[in-house]
Design an enzyme around this catalytic site. Structure first.
Site, short mmCIF file in Angstrom:
data_model
loop_
_atom_site.label_atom_id
_atom_site.label_comp_id
_atom_site.label_asym_id
_atom_site.label_seq_id
_atom_site.Cartn_x
_atom_site.Cartn_y
_atom_site.Cartn_z
N LYS A 160 2.22 28.27 24.66
CA LYS A 160 2.27 29.49 25.33
C LYS A 160 2.22 30.59 24.06
O LYS A 160 2.35 30.37 22.95
CB LYS A 160 3.60 29.80 26.29
CG LYS A 160 4.81 29.49 25.36
CD LYS A 160 5.23 30.77 24.64
CE LYS A 160 6.55 30.37 24.03
NZ LYS A 160 7.05 31.32 22.95
N ASP B 98 13.13 27.93 27.27
CA ASP B 98 11.79 28.10 27.64
C ASP B 98 11.23 27.06 28.83
O ASP B 98 10.21 27.19 29.17
CB ASP B 98 10.81 28.01 26.45
CG ASP B 98 10.85 29.36 25.56
OD1 ASP B 98 11.51 30.37 26.05
OD2 ASP B 98 10.27 29.29 24.45
#
Length: 298
Positions: free
Chosen positions: A12, A134
């Site tokens: 990401k 995360d």
């Protein structure tokens, strides 16, 4: 139902990362727009009578500390199952790069196990929050998301109508995320830029220009002080007319492109300057498949 599942664990970038302040639990309150990119690890999950997690190439962490191992334990606890599984992770996402590789592997492990164990309806984001900040985003399977709290609040966002491209620049520096947060100044953001980008994605008006204007990362200045290579790379790219933003706590950098051709052009310019650059598609959605016919990892 296959007894083996292969899950794509995408990296990401953070289009925004705003630090709203420090929480009573010691974590920082964040507002961030996450987007996956098509750089990925592959995670294979299979039934087993014992817990067997292997990462290739090996990473410098004990099995107890490895996020995928903790994911098995967390999902087993939440579902009342034994914490046993056969996990093989083939890594391509660079370690400690700000791209979420370990967290993505953990999220992919949760999604693969949920399918393997037929855990329909279980809240993988809630389980992932027990593993790492995360992990809930990666457990959600979203391509774009507004992430809040310390990472446990994930709102999936629709992708733009047109495919977006970035140029990713890998920087040869190592940063410890807790150290970056510990060195942050006391000033706070209000999260408005993250909310604005999220709203643009919701209403379908998130063009490249809008996203580029909204890029922000409150950790950049601190990370540059700790790792001057980040500032040096950004300065070199700026001389070439390319603005680089930082992902996560660094050191990886990226720039949004108008289209794929523009991304290729910028990647060539950056490579000629000696930087490690590659183009990536933005907002790819993870998926899992049976791995029959695929070669095993080990």
């Amino acid at each position: 139902m296959s007894r083996r599942v292969v899950v794509a664990a995408y990296a990401k970038v953070n289009l925004t990362l705003e630090v709203l302040g420090k929480r009573e639990d010691g974590y920082h309150e964040l507002a961030s727009v996450f987007a996956t990119i098509d750089l990925r690890d592959n995670v294979r999950v299979a039934a087993s009578h014992r817990l067997d997690v292997r990462v290739s190439p090996p990473i410098p962490a004990s099995a107890h500390d490895e996020l995928a191992t903790r994911s098995v334990a967390a999902l087993a606890s939440a579902s009342g199952r034994a914490a046993v599984a056969h996990i093989r992770i083939a890594k391509r996402i660079p370690l400690a790069s700000g791209l979420g590789g370990g967290s993505s592997d953990a999220g992919a492990t949760l999604r693969g196990l949920a399918r393997l164990w037929r855990l329909d309806g279980i809240d993988l984001c809630r389980v992932g929050a027990q593993v790492g900040s995360d992990v809930p985003f990666f457990a959600s399977g979203a391509g774009f998301a507004l992430v809040r709290g310390r990472g446990e609040l994930v709102e999936s966002l629709p992708p733009p109508a047109a495919r977006l491209w970035i140029v990713l620049v890998l920087v040869a520096a190592r940063l410890d995320t807790p150290s970056v947060f510990a060195a942050l100044p006391e000033r706070r953001s209000d999260g408005s830029r993250s909310r604005a980008i999220a709203e643009r994605l919701r209403n379908g008006t998130a063009t490249v220009e809008v996203l580029r204007d909204g890029l922000v990362n409150d950790l950049t200045e601190t990370a540059e002080r700790i790792a001057p290579a980040i500032a040096n790379t950004r300065n070199l790219a700026a001389i070439l007319g390319i603005d680089l933003a930082m992902s996560g706590s660094g050191p990886s950098l990226f720039t949004l492109a108008k289209d794929r051709a523009h991304a290729l052009q910028m990647a060539r310019v950056l490579r000629r300057a000696g930087l490690k650059a590659r183009l990536c598609a933005l907002g790819v959605a993870p998926r899992s498949t049976s791995d029959r016919g695929l070669s095993p990892y080990g």
